[in-house]
Write a protein that holds these residues in place. Structure first.
Motif, mmCIF file in Angstrom:
data_model
loop_
_atom_site.group_PDB
_atom_site.id
_atom_site.type_symbol
_atom_site.label_atom_id
_atom_site.label_comp_id
_atom_site.label_asym_id
_atom_site.label_seq_id
_atom_site.Cartn_x
_atom_site.Cartn_y
_atom_site.Cartn_z
ATOM 1 N N GLY A 190 0.839 -1.202 0.000
ATOM 2 C CA GLY A 190 0.000 0.000 0.000
ATOM 3 C C GLY A 190 0.868 1.244 0.000
ATOM 4 O O GLY A 190 2.065 1.182 0.185
ATOM 5 N N GLY A 191 0.262 2.381 -0.208
ATOM 6 C CA GLY A 191 1.022 3.626 -0.312
ATOM 7 C C GLY A 191 0.607 4.354 -1.545
ATOM 8 O O GLY A 191 -0.284 3.912 -2.261
ATOM 9 N N ARG A 239 -10.575 -8.278 -2.521
ATOM 10 C CA ARG A 239 -10.597 -6.832 -2.394
ATOM 11 C C ARG A 239 -11.933 -6.310 -1.871
ATOM 12 O O ARG A 239 -12.987 -6.571 -2.453
ATOM 13 C CB ARG A 239 -10.353 -6.278 -3.806
ATOM 14 N N ILE A 245 -2.328 -4.496 -6.187
ATOM 15 C CA ILE A 245 -1.886 -3.392 -5.331
ATOM 16 C C ILE A 245 -2.523 -3.587 -3.956
ATOM 17 O O ILE A 245 -3.744 -3.569 -3.819
ATOM 18 C CB ILE A 245 -2.302 -2.029 -5.907
ATOM 19 N N THR A 259 -5.891 -4.785 -9.774
ATOM 20 C CA THR A 259 -6.827 -4.659 -8.654
ATOM 21 C C THR A 259 -6.101 -3.866 -7.566
ATOM 22 O O THR A 259 -4.878 -3.941 -7.447
ATOM 23 C CB THR A 259 -7.219 -6.032 -8.072
ATOM 24 N N MET A 260 -6.877 -3.096 -6.802
ATOM 25 C CA MET A 260 -6.247 -2.263 -5.782
ATOM 26 C C MET A 260 -6.958 -2.412 -4.452
ATOM 27 O O MET A 260 -8.035 -3.005 -4.390
ATOM 28 C CB MET A 260 -6.212 -0.803 -6.233
ATOM 29 N N GLU A 261 -6.319 -1.898 -3.385
ATOM 30 C CA GLU A 261 -6.874 -2.050 -2.025
ATOM 31 C C GLU A 261 -7.064 -3.528 -1.683
ATOM 32 O O GLU A 261 -8.003 -3.909 -0.988
ATOM 33 C CB GLU A 261 -8.213 -1.297 -1.886
ATOM 34 N N PHE A 275 0.176 2.609 -6.123
ATOM 35 C CA PHE A 275 -1.055 2.765 -6.910
ATOM 36 C C PHE A 275 -0.736 3.300 -8.302
ATOM 37 O O PHE A 275 -1.225 2.795 -9.308
ATOM 38 C CB PHE A 275 -2.034 3.716 -6.215
ATOM 39 N N ILE A 332 -14.831 -3.643 -1.447
ATOM 40 C CA ILE A 332 -15.295 -2.524 -2.287
ATOM 41 C C ILE A 332 -16.454 -1.815 -1.609
ATOM 42 O O ILE A 332 -16.961 -2.280 -0.586
ATOM 43 C CB ILE A 332 -15.734 -3.008 -3.692
#
Lengths: 324, 264
Positions: free
Chosen positions: A95-96, A132, A153, A115-117, A100, A134
């Motif tokens: 993370g950070g 993840r 991510i 994909t993130m978070e 991203f 959402i």
């Protein structure tokens, strides 16, 4: 080879903790997949020690690229080049902020998916599946990758740092072909610390202040309460960006991660970027006038009301209780 | 100078957000609002125009989405955009981030802006990553979470908070900048601007109009695949106190803290 490539952010001679978490996670996944985890460090003077040391967290090879640091696009150039040359199946980021930007850029460049978070990564049928949350964490999706490089991510602090028991990594210097546009941004000042240097990480009790305080001067309400409780004051990104409180007191995505015995949030709505920095606190109390504020979803005690009325009385009551 | 602002329609905060279990994408049927973060991007464009450091010829709002997304464009125009472009096509449905960023970049190529602005994140299931995808497709430098922009002839000086404090970055235009919500306080549209918004030029484009390779968009063109949607783990609901009598509320809070030995 197939394999997992991770990015390690280096600053003033140290590897970022979230990056090392990503390396640890990649190493575990790689061993399940029967492949290897490698890492990339980008900067203008990254030491041999920093690179070799990443091996302790399970990266068997570390690429070092001499390129400007602090910006995403030069790193995208490096990682896309390595992915194309070596055929990595996945790229993993902690993370950070930079992760991203870099992760999304890499996915676009190599025609992959992102994909993130991400809070968890699973192995299913020999492939990685990203888990993840959402919609303000109201649902959780499992996402697979089809027909392209899978970019994952992580959410801040999602991947734990773990030493794998392996030794130094093999360090390989790589030549980078920077894109024209990657050279059109320059960091002219980095890591500027705005406001006083306060310590919030050692406090057992934190009073976190957000935009709901209304103005900078009202932080005195949070400070008075913190003093009565024997704690310190923390802040959200929004109020730090607005110049109401020092950067050193900031919780969340680009600030500190804390886990005090008591986190008392005043005027904080509870956006994910803040939540990730304080959700491990033992007891979370929130005071907010908006009963729909997301913070009530993860607080142990929620008080719906006007903090300007409640805080002075609460401070007085705590003082009386402690004095008596 | 020409500025394009990417905007997006998102579910109204009052409408319950849900996933469509058949397509495993966000159900967008209840949505009706301009993404609140995008209003900061439009305001940033307006402040550059009104700031006088450079001459802004035009501010164009661009969106991708179903027919209902024109409402977001009307709102954007009421906040100051001169005209708008609506990319809409059934082939774009269920596009993921990489596919969406590619499609938007194709529209932007035809506009050839000097500056692309967008909100750093959207309130719904999408993400903060779209700016980086758009920039890579356009071959432009980019930066996210920017809270201060100073414009000179063909360069921007941007400030943002990153991992180790505040960074100041100089960027040559054309560039793609995602702004954070601390950058400004968006204005409220005047009644006249709201009434006039529907009369401003709005171009509707299909994938063919925007020269979009349909093999790279939509559910099939996306490289991510949602396998399952699950509820979050059960967590015991916290206790809630509605403050009616503040003295009583404070007593309850103190008792709660004392019970957990937090006032020792």
């Amino acid at each position: 080879m197939s394999g997992i490539l991770t990015y390690v952010l280096e600053y003033e001679g140290e590897a970022n903790k979230n990056s090392l978490g990503a390396v640890s996670q990649a190493a575990k996944l790689a061993s399940e997949l029967g492949t290897e985890a490698h890492a990339v460090v980008v900067g203008e003077s990254v030491s041999d020690d920093v690179c070799r040391n990443i091996g302790k967290y399970g990266a068997s090879k570390v690429y070092r690229a001499n390129a400007p640091d602090g910006l995403a696009q030069p790193v995208v150039d490096v990682m896309a080049q390595l992915i194309e040359q070596n055929g990595y199946d996945y790229a993993l980021f902690g993370g950070g902020l930079l992760g991203f930007e870099i992760g999304a850029g890499v996915a676009a460049r190599v025609g992959g998916g992102v994909t993130m978070e991400v809070t968890e990564v699973k192995v299913q049928d020999g492939k990685l599946v990203a888990v993840r949350p959402i919609l303000q964490d109201s649902a959780i999706v499992d996402v697979a990758y089809e027909g392209g490089v899978g970019v994952i991510i992580g959410r801040l602090n999602a991947f734990e740092i773990e030493e794998s028991g392996s030794g130094d990594a093999e360090v390989e210097d790589v030549d980078v072909q920077l894109s024209d546009f990657s050279t059109q941004a320059k960091v002219v000042k980095r890591g500027e610390q705005r406001g006083a240097d306060v310590n919030i990480e050692d406090a057992d009790i934190l009073v976190g202040g957000g935009r709901g305080l209304g103005k900078a001067e009202n932080f005195s309400l949070a400070e008075d309460l913190a003093e009565s409780l024997g704690g310190a004051v923390a802040a959200t990104r929004a109020v730090v960006d607005a110049g109401w409180y020092p950067y050193a007191a900031q919780i969340g995505q680009t600030g500190k991660t804390v886990a005090p015995k008591l986190y008392l949030a005043v005027g904080i709505s509870g956006a994910i970027q803040h939540k990730v920095g304080m959700q491990s606190s033992e007891n979370i109390v929130a005071i907010n006038k908006d009963q729909n504020a997301p913070i009530f979803e993860f607080s142990d005690l929620g008080v719906v009301g006007d903090l300007h009325k409640i805080l002075p009385k609460l401070t007085a009551a705590v003082k009386a209780k402690k004095g008596g | 100078l020409k500025i394009c602002v990417l905007v997006k329609e998102v579910p109204d905060a009052a409408v319950e957000k849900r996933m469509d279990s058949s397509t495993k994408r966000l159900d967008r049927s209840g949505e009706k609002n301009l993404n609140p973060f995008d209003t900061h991007a439009i305001e940033a464009a307006m402040q550059i125009k009104e700031g006088g450091a450079v001459e802004v010829d035009e501010i164009v709002a661009v969106t991708m989405g179903p027919e209902s997304a024109v409402r977001a464009l009307h709102k954007a125009v009421s906040l100051g955009a001169d005209r708008s472009v609506h990319l809409t096509d059934p082939a774009l449905e269920n596009s993921d981030v990489v596919a969406t960023g590619y499609a938007l970049a194709q529209v932007l190529k035809a506009e050839s802006p000097d500056l692309v602005l967008l909100g750093q994140q959207s309130d719904d299931g999408e993400c903060y990553t779209i700016g980086a995808v758009v920039a890579d497709n356009l071959g432009m430098p980019s930066l996210t979470q920017v809270i201060q922009i100073d414009v000179s002839d063909n360069a921007l000086t941007c400030e943002r908070q990153a991992e180790y404090g505040y960074d100041t970055v100089e960027i040559q235009m054309p560039a793609v900048i995602s702004v954070g919500d601390a950058i400004n306080e968006p204005r409220y549209p005047s009644l006249k601007a709201i009434m006039g918004a529907k009369k401003k030029q709005l171009d509707t484009k299909s994938t063919a109009d925007a020269d979009i390779d349909t093999g790279k968009v939509g559910g099939d063109g996306s490289k991510t695949q949602v396998l399952a949607i699950n509820p979050p783990p059960e967590k015991a609901a916290g206790e809630i106190i509605e403050d009616e009598d503040t003295d009583e509320t404070v007593e309850k809070i103190v008792a709660w803290l004392e019970e957990r030995k937090l006032l020792a």
